[in-house]
Design a protein around this motif. Sequence first.
Motif, PDB file in Angstrom:
ATOM      1  N   THR A  13       0.833  -1.204   0.000  1.00 44.28           N
ATOM      2  CA  THR A  13       0.000   0.000   0.000  1.00 44.28           C
ATOM      3  C   THR A  13       0.867   1.254   0.000  1.00 44.28           C
ATOM      4  OG1 THR A  13      -1.760  -1.151   1.201  1.00 44.28           O
ATOM      5  CG2 THR A  13      -1.802   1.256   1.216  1.00 44.28           C
ATOM      6  N   LYS A  14       1.892   1.247   0.852  1.00 45.70           N
ATOM      7  CA  LYS A  14       2.794   2.386   0.908  1.00 45.70           C
ATOM      8  C   LYS A  14       3.513   2.593  -0.415  1.00 45.70           C
ATOM      9  CE  LYS A  14       3.726   2.206   5.881  1.00 45.70           C
ATOM     10  NZ  LYS A  14       4.742   1.917   6.931  1.00 45.70           N
ATOM     11  N   PHE A  15       3.906   1.468  -1.038  1.00 49.83           N
ATOM     12  CA  PHE A  15       4.611   1.547  -2.327  1.00 49.83           C
ATOM     13  C   PHE A  15       3.700   2.128  -3.403  1.00 49.83           C
ATOM     14  CE2 PHE A  15       5.891  -0.309  -6.416  1.00 49.83           C
ATOM     15  CZ  PHE A  15       7.196   0.171  -6.488  1.00 49.83           C
ATOM     16  N   ARG A  16       2.411   1.676  -3.421  1.00 45.13           N
ATOM     17  CA  ARG A  16       1.455   2.199  -4.403  1.00 45.13           C
ATOM     18  C   ARG A  16       1.225   3.693  -4.191  1.00 45.13           C
ATOM     19  NH1 ARG A  16      -1.411  -2.730  -3.675  1.00 45.13           N
ATOM     20  NH2 ARG A  16      -2.802  -1.700  -2.183  1.00 45.13           N
ATOM     21  N   ASN A  17       1.094   4.099  -2.932  1.00 40.43           N
ATOM     22  CA  ASN A  17       0.880   5.519  -2.635  1.00 40.43           C
ATOM     23  C   ASN A  17       2.083   6.359  -3.056  1.00 40.43           C
ATOM     24  OD1 ASN A  17      -1.624   4.966  -1.540  1.00 40.43           O
ATOM     25  ND2 ASN A  17      -0.872   4.853   0.580  1.00 40.43           N
ATOM     26  N   ARG A  20       2.084   6.610  -6.841  1.00 46.81           N
ATOM     27  CA  ARG A  20       1.095   7.591  -7.306  1.00 46.81           C
ATOM     28  C   ARG A  20       1.592   9.016  -7.089  1.00 46.81           C
ATOM     29  NH1 ARG A  20      -2.866   4.421  -4.333  1.00 46.81           N
ATOM     30  NH2 ARG A  20      -3.899   2.935  -5.725  1.00 46.81           N
ATOM     31  N   LEU A  21       2.177   9.262  -5.915  1.00 46.03           N
ATOM     32  CA  LEU A  21       2.703  10.591  -5.604  1.00 46.03           C
ATOM     33  C   LEU A  21       3.815  10.978  -6.573  1.00 46.03           C
ATOM     34  CD1 LEU A  21       2.841  13.091  -3.775  1.00 46.03           C
ATOM     35  CD2 LEU A  21       4.449  11.828  -2.310  1.00 46.03           C
ATOM     36  N   LEU A  22       4.715  10.032  -6.835  1.00 48.33           N
ATOM     37  CA  LEU A  22       5.823  10.286  -7.759  1.00 48.33           C
ATOM     38  C   LEU A  22       5.294  10.563  -9.163  1.00 48.33           C
ATOM     39  CD1 LEU A  22       8.887  10.386  -8.143  1.00 48.33           C
ATOM     40  CD2 LEU A  22       8.844   7.920  -8.606  1.00 48.33           C
ATOM     41  N   ILE A  26       5.882  14.006 -11.311  1.00 49.96           N
ATOM     42  CA  ILE A  26       6.470  13.987 -12.653  1.00 49.96           C
ATOM     43  C   ILE A  26       5.525  14.645 -13.660  1.00 49.96           C
ATOM     44  CG2 ILE A  26       7.170  12.484 -14.563  1.00 49.96           C
ATOM     45  CD1 ILE A  26       8.253  10.518 -12.468  1.00 49.96           C
ATOM     46  N   LEU A  27       4.237  14.321 -13.560  1.00 46.57           N
ATOM     47  CA  LEU A  27       3.238  14.912 -14.462  1.00 46.57           C
ATOM     48  C   LEU A  27       3.190  16.424 -14.273  1.00 46.57           C
ATOM     49  CD1 LEU A  27       1.021  14.475 -16.564  1.00 46.57           C
ATOM     50  CD2 LEU A  27      -0.597  14.177 -14.672  1.00 46.57           C
ATOM     51  N   TRP A  28       3.183  16.875 -13.009  1.00 51.86           N
ATOM     52  CA  TRP A  28       3.179  18.310 -12.721  1.00 51.86           C
ATOM     53  C   TRP A  28       4.409  18.979 -13.300  1.00 51.86           C
ATOM     54  CZ3 TRP A  28       6.754  21.193  -9.954  1.00 51.86           C
ATOM     55  CH2 TRP A  28       6.386  22.522  -9.669  1.00 51.86           C
ATOM     56  N   PHE A  29       5.579  18.340 -13.151  1.00 49.65           N
ATOM     57  CA  PHE A  29       6.834  18.887 -13.679  1.00 49.65           C
ATOM     58  C   PHE A  29       6.775  18.997 -15.204  1.00 49.65           C
ATOM     59  CE2 PHE A  29      11.006  18.029 -15.592  1.00 49.65           C
ATOM     60  CZ  PHE A  29      11.736  19.104 -15.107  1.00 49.65           C
ATOM     61  N   LEU A  30       6.300  17.957 -15.861  1.00 47.91           N
ATOM     62  CA  LEU A  30       6.239  17.959 -17.327  1.00 47.91           C
ATOM     63  C   LEU A  30       5.290  19.045 -17.839  1.00 47.91           C
ATOM     64  CD1 LEU A  30       6.162  14.109 -18.069  1.00 47.91           C
ATOM     65  CD2 LEU A  30       8.075  15.685 -18.407  1.00 47.91           C
ATOM     66  N   ILE A  31       4.120  19.157 -17.233  1.00 48.61           N
ATOM     67  CA  ILE A  31       3.148  20.165 -17.663  1.00 48.61           C
ATOM     68  C   ILE A  31       3.681  21.573 -17.419  1.00 48.61           C
ATOM     69  CG2 ILE A  31       0.867  21.149 -17.211  1.00 48.61           C
ATOM     70  CD1 ILE A  31      -0.092  18.293 -16.633  1.00 48.61           C
TER      71      ILE A  31
END
Length: 239
Positions: A13-17, A20-22, A26-31
């Motif tokens: 669960t921690k790994f999935r979270n 998702r955060l990462l 990355i998406l925010w950085f690219l946009i």
Amino acid sequence: MAKRISPKKSTRTKFRNLTRLLGKVILWFLITTLVWVIALRFINPPITYLMLHRGVERKLDGKEWKIERKWIAVEDLSDNLKKAAIAGEDVNFLQHWGFDFKAMENAFEKNQSSRRVIGGSTISQQTAKNVFLWPGRTYVRKAFEAYFTALIELLWSKERILEVYLNVIETGDGLYGAEAASKKYYNKSAASMTKAQAALLVAVFPNPRRWTPARPTSYIYRKQSLILRNMRRLGKLPF
């Protein structure tokens, strides 16, 4: 009775979270960077990190705040200056896609046997560094430099890259851009620079706080001669 969560399930669960955060970061950085680069295709950069950094350095040294610059459109820049910049800093500028690997290889080989460090960065790389990043030679900064270089090559024209380069590059102590330098050293606009003046100015680009067109060394004169020869080989520019 509360249901116990197994350690393995908790870890997943921690790994999935975290994933998702990462992914969101990355998406925010690219946009963000995409919008930033597209905006500066049409808007002239008002200031750069290097300008602020140098200004702070001057204040810490007890000097007055100084950022002298004046934007001049690429069509108003002297053709001599545009040719000199390409001839002196990136002779394959019109052909490559942001990176000149042969020039990098040559620079690396020469630096192994010379105390004078030679750069292999293209005009596109220097523009990306000057506009979007901070000074430094770390691998992290180099990675960002490569990323922004690819973006401006994709989203800007070669003409726009050269225009921004010649308007934000450091050209002296507190001087930025060709227009401020031309007014300082030649008492004229960069629109009317002669071949010799343009080549001399570009010859000091690698270290404008050490060298100056006002007091050229023998090394700078040799660079000027080489730039003038390369300018003759370039022919007419497409813009």
